[in-house]
Design an enzyme around this catalytic site. Sequence first.
Site, PDB file in Angstrom:
ATOM      1  N   TRP A 161       0.823  -1.030   0.007  1.00 57.65           N
ATOM      2  CA  TRP A 161       0.017  -0.022  -0.080  1.00 57.65           C
ATOM      3  C   TRP A 161       0.903   1.085   0.121  1.00 57.65           C
ATOM      4  O   TRP A 161       1.923   1.148   0.837  1.00 57.65           O
ATOM      5  CB  TRP A 161      -0.860  -0.025   1.216  1.00 57.65           C
TER       6      TRP A 161
ATOM      7  N   GLU B 173      -3.108  -2.990  -2.385  1.00 59.28           N
ATOM      8  CA  GLU B 173      -4.102  -2.397  -1.806  1.00 59.28           C
ATOM      9  C   GLU B 173      -4.675  -0.993  -2.369  1.00 59.28           C
ATOM     10  O   GLU B 173      -3.751  -0.026  -2.549  1.00 59.28           O
ATOM     11  CB  GLU B 173      -3.727  -2.325  -0.412  1.00 59.28           C
TER      12      GLU B 173
ATOM     13  N   LYS C 288      -7.079   2.395  -2.743  1.00 58.86           N
ATOM     14  CA  LYS C 288      -7.858   3.531  -1.944  1.00 58.86           C
ATOM     15  C   LYS C 288      -8.554   4.352  -2.588  1.00 58.86           C
ATOM     16  O   LYS C 288      -7.864   4.788  -3.875  1.00 58.86           O
ATOM     17  CB  LYS C 288      -6.690   3.931  -0.859  1.00 58.86           C
TER      18      LYS C 288
ATOM     19  N   ASP D 135      -9.816  -2.955   1.344  1.00 58.60           N
ATOM     20  CA  ASP D 135      -9.933  -2.403   2.689  1.00 58.60           C
ATOM     21  C   ASP D 135     -11.402  -1.886   3.001  1.00 58.60           C
ATOM     22  O   ASP D 135     -11.565  -0.801   1.964  1.00 58.60           O
ATOM     23  CB  ASP D 135      -8.800  -1.273   2.901  1.00 58.60           C
TER      24      ASP D 135
ATOM     25  N   HIS E 146     -11.874   2.008   2.414  1.00 57.63           N
ATOM     26  CA  HIS E 146     -11.267   2.710   1.080  1.00 57.63           C
ATOM     27  C   HIS E 146     -12.165   2.912   0.013  1.00 57.63           C
ATOM     28  O   HIS E 146     -11.580   3.150  -1.128  1.00 57.63           O
ATOM     29  CB  HIS E 146      -9.977   1.842   0.708  1.00 57.63           C
TER      30      HIS E 146
ATOM     31  N   HIS F 143      -8.718  -6.101   4.494  1.00 51.17           N
ATOM     32  CA  HIS F 143      -8.364  -5.147   5.674  1.00 51.17           C
ATOM     33  C   HIS F 143      -9.732  -4.936   6.125  1.00 51.17           C
ATOM     34  O   HIS F 143     -10.413  -3.853   5.845  1.00 51.17           O
ATOM     35  CB  HIS F 143      -7.643  -3.991   5.240  1.00 51.17           C
TER      36      HIS F 143
ATOM     37  N   ASP G 299     -12.562   7.190   6.260  1.00 45.86           N
ATOM     38  CA  ASP G 299     -11.869   6.158   6.448  1.00 45.86           C
ATOM     39  C   ASP G 299     -11.052   6.201   7.855  1.00 45.86           C
ATOM     40  O   ASP G 299     -10.080   6.515   7.913  1.00 45.86           O
ATOM     41  CB  ASP G 299     -10.511   6.203   5.470  1.00 45.86           C
TER      42      ASP G 299
ATOM     43  N   ASP H 127     -10.754   4.222  10.369  1.00 40.55           N
ATOM     44  CA  ASP H 127     -10.183   2.991  10.981  1.00 40.55           C
ATOM     45  C   ASP H 127     -10.668   2.707  12.564  1.00 40.55           C
ATOM     46  O   ASP H 127      -9.862   2.606  13.422  1.00 40.55           O
ATOM     47  CB  ASP H 127      -8.590   3.096  11.081  1.00 40.55           C
TER      48      ASP H 127
ATOM     49  N   ASP I  35      -7.490  -3.938  10.109  1.00 41.40           N
ATOM     50  CA  ASP I  35      -6.910  -2.699   9.823  1.00 41.40           C
ATOM     51  C   ASP I  35      -7.450  -1.583  10.575  1.00 41.40           C
ATOM     52  O   ASP I  35      -8.372  -0.966   9.947  1.00 41.40           O
ATOM     53  CB  ASP I  35      -6.527  -2.595   8.333  1.00 41.40           C
TER      54      ASP I  35
END
Length: 420
Positions: free
Chosen positions: A186, A227, A229, A260, A263, A287, A295, A297, A327
């Site tokens: 990433w 990955e 995004k 993810d 993302h 993820h 985003d 997390d 993640d």
Amino acid sequence: MQSEKIEQAYRLAQDRYAESGVDTEAAIEKLAAVSISLHCWQGDDVVGFENQGLDIGGGLAVTGNYPGRARTPGELRSDLQMAYSLIPGNHRLNLHASYGEFPGRVDRNEIDVSHFQGWIDWGKEQHVALDFNPTFFAHEKAQSGFTLAHADDAIRQFWIEHGIAARRISAAMGVEQGSPCVNNVWIPDGYKDNPASRAIPRQRLAESLDTIFAEQLNPHHMIDAVECKLFGLGSESYVVGSHEFYLGYAISRQKCLCLDAGHFHPTETIADKISSVLMYVPELLLHVSRGVRWDSDHVVTMSDDLLAIAHELVRGDFLDRTHIGLDFFDASINRVAAWVIGTRNMIKALLIALLEPTCQLQQLEADDNFTHRLALMEELKSLPFGSVWDHYCQQASVPVGADWLKSVDDYAASTQLRRA
Ligand code: RNT
Ligand code: ZN
């Protein structure tokens, strides 16, 4: 709760599921075979062990200042062991390159397996297989926000060398642990404001990736993942490695694609992408994360999004082709608890999915009986999966229900909160 009561409740639940055509023992057996890759970076707010004193940058943001962050490999391993002891099943560790053990300054393009021997030995001793990630952020050569797509040949070359080094480390890990190490690329590359060229950086990125992946490594030792995004902090207008970029890249090079959950557009979920991309890429890395408005997390909770992901993996029979990683990074609560909550939720969601009479639902669908399909899907939601979960935890010798909190609180008092 007493262990005998847990077993009584399980036997009742087992009968109840059997009436719906579901074998709880078979579900448990499948669940026990799934390993989740816990992300090392939840334990220390994505700081790592390079001691460069740089912000993580890269558009990554950890918020909160809960005491007890792990500051050394020893502290991080101790915290991880605490977390694993409270999670049923056998799981993996997802390491970033910045978490190596370095004798002084070793630049990113100079890292090798010797810097990760401590992790490899620890993984063997703990029966924890490792996954890996080159670290394309928190570095002076990433300060402009560009790495593998940088316009400067020398900077791009530096990051290419880092990518090559990471693959070799992953392959060495795979050999030692007897299970392939997933190496996930990433990069943060992107622009805050509208670019004059969206194409040129993408051409450079594809070339850099091809150079990194040129060396043939044994897929039984390591697996390449990429990955995508949509946007990041400071790359709101343009991200070089977008979904379309990496989808095309992964299909044309037959690489593992990493999705993810944070993302994509905030109302877009990854569950619906799984069956589509797996028609064209060999494998998937997830993820699993939780975005709140962006985003962000957040720690993974038992949300509809999470359940939808689990259902897709089970209904499509995709567990064998999917590597499940987590993640999120939350520094506002106990960091060990964050791992435990998020991982237990991921596993619990898979259990709920495995306890579904999928064949029956798919038959109703084939018969165009959408009334029964909807009715059954809704009724399934109140079947006693909690009793099966409790039994699973008990037989795996991990705490049942919220009992694990006691262990985390004791550990915080004896260990984490004593870190000055
Ligand atoms: C960033 C990506 C990436 C990182 C980790 C630390 O937006 O999600 O996976 O979170 O590499
Ligand atoms: Zn991610």
